[in-house]
Design an enzyme around this catalytic site. Structure first.
Site, short mmCIF file in Angstrom:
data_model
loop_
_atom_site.label_atom_id
_atom_site.label_comp_id
_atom_site.label_asym_id
_atom_site.label_seq_id
_atom_site.Cartn_x
_atom_site.Cartn_y
_atom_site.Cartn_z
N HIS A 102 0.47 -0.69 0.27
CA HIS A 102 -0.05 -0.04 -0.24
C HIS A 102 0.71 0.92 -0.42
O HIS A 102 1.72 1.23 0.90
CB HIS A 102 -0.89 -0.06 1.22
N ASP A 138 -6.89 -2.48 4.31
CA ASP A 138 -5.39 -1.65 4.24
C ASP A 138 -5.36 -1.66 6.38
O ASP A 138 -4.50 -0.40 5.81
CB ASP A 138 -5.42 -0.21 3.90
C1 GRF Z 1 1.14 1.11 -5.80
O1 GRF Z 1 1.46 1.59 -5.85
C2 GRF Z 1 0.42 -0.16 -4.77
O2 GRF Z 1 0.96 0.16 -3.48
C3 GRF Z 1 -0.26 0.34 -4.71
O3 GRF Z 1 -1.40 -0.06 -6.52
C4 GRF Z 1 -0.13 0.78 -7.71
C5 GRF Z 1 0.15 -0.97 -8.11
O4 GRF Z 1 0.97 -0.25 -9.16
N1 GRF Z 1 -1.07 -1.22 -4.00
P1 GRF Z 1 2.28 -1.42 -9.70
O5 GRF Z 1 1.09 -2.05 -10.66
O6 GRF Z 1 2.42 -2.33 -9.23
O7 GRF Z 1 2.62 -0.83 -10.78
#
Ligand code: GRF
Length: 204
Positions: A102, A138
């Site tokens: 997160h 979360d």
């Molecule tokens: C990341 O910032 C993650 O923390 C959040 O969604 C985003 C996903 O990015 N849960 P990716 O698909 O891993 O590039």
């Protein structure tokens, strides 16, 4: 020994897990247009799509998703930008073996638009968290966090990029600890056997 990764979009965290040579046995998306699916497939990782829109209820979707996950008998399910709210039943099905990343220093800023909210709140530091998944969105025992400074003039995009670089460091580390049997969940806390730091402070 394997990990199943769930994605909904870009898949950069998933890619970081593959770059770290973690044993990913499948990547599953709830959206067929998730960019990460092509990245996984190009690396020879099996992919699957379970389209949430095809199911009449959240429960029916999760039944199908669970069946797909269990085909790979993973030790761990890693949510990596998986944009579906999970029912308590699904969280319970993978209790103690499902993690999420997160983009905030939980318990600050659960939910969406964390970077905008952090800037609006005027915080001096921001970051990211890997935690075990529990029924509450979360929340759940924190495995590792990385802090970054909030800089004057930061835009949400600049801050997001700074945080994302840390996400790509801490998620592989958390999964490695899990697969090496080094994590002990003690109530709402997670202890790592050994001396590795569970809070990283980046000056990026
Ligand atoms: C990341 O910032 C993650 O923390 C959040 O969604 C985003 C996903 O990015 N849960 P990716 O698909 O891993 O590039």
């Amino acid at each position: 020994m394997s990990v199943v990764v769930l994605i909904s979009g870009r898949g950069s965290n998933m890619e970081a897990l593959l770059d770290a040579r973690l044993p990913v046995s499948a990547v599953i998306s709830n959206r067929s247009d998730a960019k990460g699916l092509a990245i996984a497939a190009a690396r020879g990782v099996p992919t699957a799509v379970v389209e949430h829109r095809m199911f009449p209820t959240r429960e029916a979707f999760e039944q199908a998703l669970g069946r797909e996950i269990d085909r790979f008998s993973p030790r761990l399910v890693a949510l990596a930008g998986f944009m579906r709210i999970l029912t308590p039943a699904f969280a319970g099905r993978y209790a103690g073996r499902m993690m999420n990343i997160h983009p905030s220093l939980l318990p600050e800023f659960p939910g969406l638009h964390t970077h905008e909210r952090a800037l609006a709140a005027g915080v001096k530091k921001h970051g990211c968290t890997v935690h075990f998944v529990t029924p509450e969105l979360d929340h759940g025992p924190v495995v590792i966090q990385a802090e970054v400074p909030v800089r004057p003039g930061d835009t949400p995009e600049a801050l997001a990029a700074r945080v994302l670089r840390q996400e790509h460091l801490i998620y592989p580390r958390a999964l490695r600890w899990f697969l090496d049997d080094r994590l002990v969940i003690e109530g709402d806390k997670v202890r790592v056997k050994g001396n590795d730091a569970q809070v990283l402070v980046s000056s990026d």
